[in-house]
Design an enzyme around this catalytic site. Structure first.
Site: not given
Ligand SMILES: NC(=O)c1ccc[n+]([C@@H]2O[C@H](COP(=O)([O-])OP(=O)(O)OC[C@H]3O[C@@H](n4cnc5c(N)ncnc54)[C@H](OP(=O)(O)O)[C@@H]3O)[C@@H](O)[C@H]2O)c1
Length: 292
Positions: A11-12, A15, A168
């Site tokens: 959550a940091n 999304i 992925y």
């Molecule tokens: N962005 C897109 O277009 C998209 C599309 C479809 C689905 N999604 C899904 O949406 C979700 C959120 O992604 P986002 O796009 O918001 O990306 P993001 O900004 O990179 O957020 C991902 C979060 O997951 C955390 N994380 C990564 N590895 C982890 C671990 N080992 N343990 C605990 N936390 C961990 C990250 O922490 P750190 O900051 O420490 O790395 C960050 O807080 C994901 O499940 C992704 O697959 C995203």
């Protein structure tokens, strides 16, 4: 009235952070479960600046470690007896092959198996919320990328050549299949939903070459837009009692044939119990639910 409690993984940023910011505005206590505590604290400050009355708790969680997942749940249980909403949001998309502490390929391990274990460990607290709040909800951030996913058991531990896109897609397929399998197993009052947040401009693209990212960015939406759907599924009255759904911020919203396959869902469910060392939800309990 007791404030509802929601826990959001990862959550940091992106999304997860946008969801947390929106959720505190509804009066929910939000628990940020993050692997990096300085980033988590920065996120908490950002939320408190926007909503000074917000209640925000921080928990250390590395989904790449079963030990960390167990420790996080133990820490959460010290503070709370129930949980109203769990949002399995954390995700990662590394270009090079990496492994979790327990030897799983990182995308399978973090995006799926870690969330699988976390959900089961938190299930007693979700169940405990039902007599108090009337319900509890689990939300999985899945993806349209699941359409390209195949289930390949050998790849779970990285025993196949690594393709970041396939890894992925597989992990996101697993998220969706877990949602469907769970919906057929959860006790009364606890629901599960999944959604595709759209192509979102977030840190998940951090490993892409800069030029590729800049081009892609033209088509991406803001995390805030995705967060609106997450909050709606988490607390919206329109979704009360609904379970096993799959939503999308952007259309179309296809569901792959493998994702729909009940036998494959059950195979993955049983396999994941074995891999994460838990019993899972007994089939007998599922039968009772179906017959009652
Ligand atoms: N962005 C897109 O277009 C998209 C599309 C479809 C689905 N999604 C899904 O949406 C979700 C959120 O992604 P986002 O796009 O918001 O990306 P993001 O900004 O990179 O957020 C991902 C979060 O997951 C955390 N994380 C990564 N590895 C982890 C671990 N080992 N343990 C605990 N936390 C961990 C990250 O922490 P750190 O900051 O420490 O790395 C960050 O807080 C994901 O499940 C992704 O697959 C995203």
């Amino acid at each position: 009235m007791m404030k509802k409690i929601a826990l959001i993984t990862g959550a940091n940023s992106g999304i997860g952070l946008a969801t947390a910011l929106d959720l505190v505005r509804t009066g929910v206590t939000v628990c940020l479960a993050c692997r990096n505590m300085s980033k988590a604290e920065a996120a908490r400050q950002q939320i408190l600046q926007a909503v000074p009355t917000a209640t925000v708790e921080l928990y250390q969680l590395d989904l790449a470690s079963f030990e960390s997942i167990h420790q996080m749940v133990a820490a959460f249980k010290q503070n709370h007896k129930c949980l109203d909403v769990l949002i399995n949001n954390a995700g990662i998309a590394p270009l090079n092959q990496q492994f979790t502490q327990n030897g799983f390929e990182l995308q399978f391990g973090v995006n799926y198996l870690g969330a699988f274990l976390l959900t089961h460990l938190l299930l007693p607290l979700l169940e405990a919320a039902v007599p108090v709040s009337g319900e509890a909800r689990i939300i999985h951030v899945a993806s349209i990328a699941h359409m390209l996913g195949q289930l390949n058991e050998a790849s779970f531990c990285g025993k196949t050549p690594y393709s970041p896109a396939s890894a992925y897609a597989q992990s996101k397929l697993c998220n969706l299949m877990f949602n469907f399998a769970l919906a057929r197993r959860l006790p009364k009052g606890v629901t599960t939903q999944a959604f595709h947040p759209g192509g979102v401009d977030s840190e998940i693209w951090r490993d892409l070459p800069r030029l590729v990212y800049l081009l892609l960015r033209l088509f991406l939406i803001s995390p805030e837009r995705a967060g609106i759907m997450a909050v709606d599924l988490a607390v919206g009255s329109a979704h009360k009692g609904e379970t096993g759904g799959y939503y999308s911020v952007q259309w179309p919203r296809p569901i792959s044939r493998i994702a729909r396959d009940i036998q494959k869902q059950d195979w993955l469910y049983d396999k994941s119990c074995e891999l994460s060392g838990i019993d899972g939800i007994k089939a007998a309990m599922y039968q009772e639910m179906v017959l009652s």
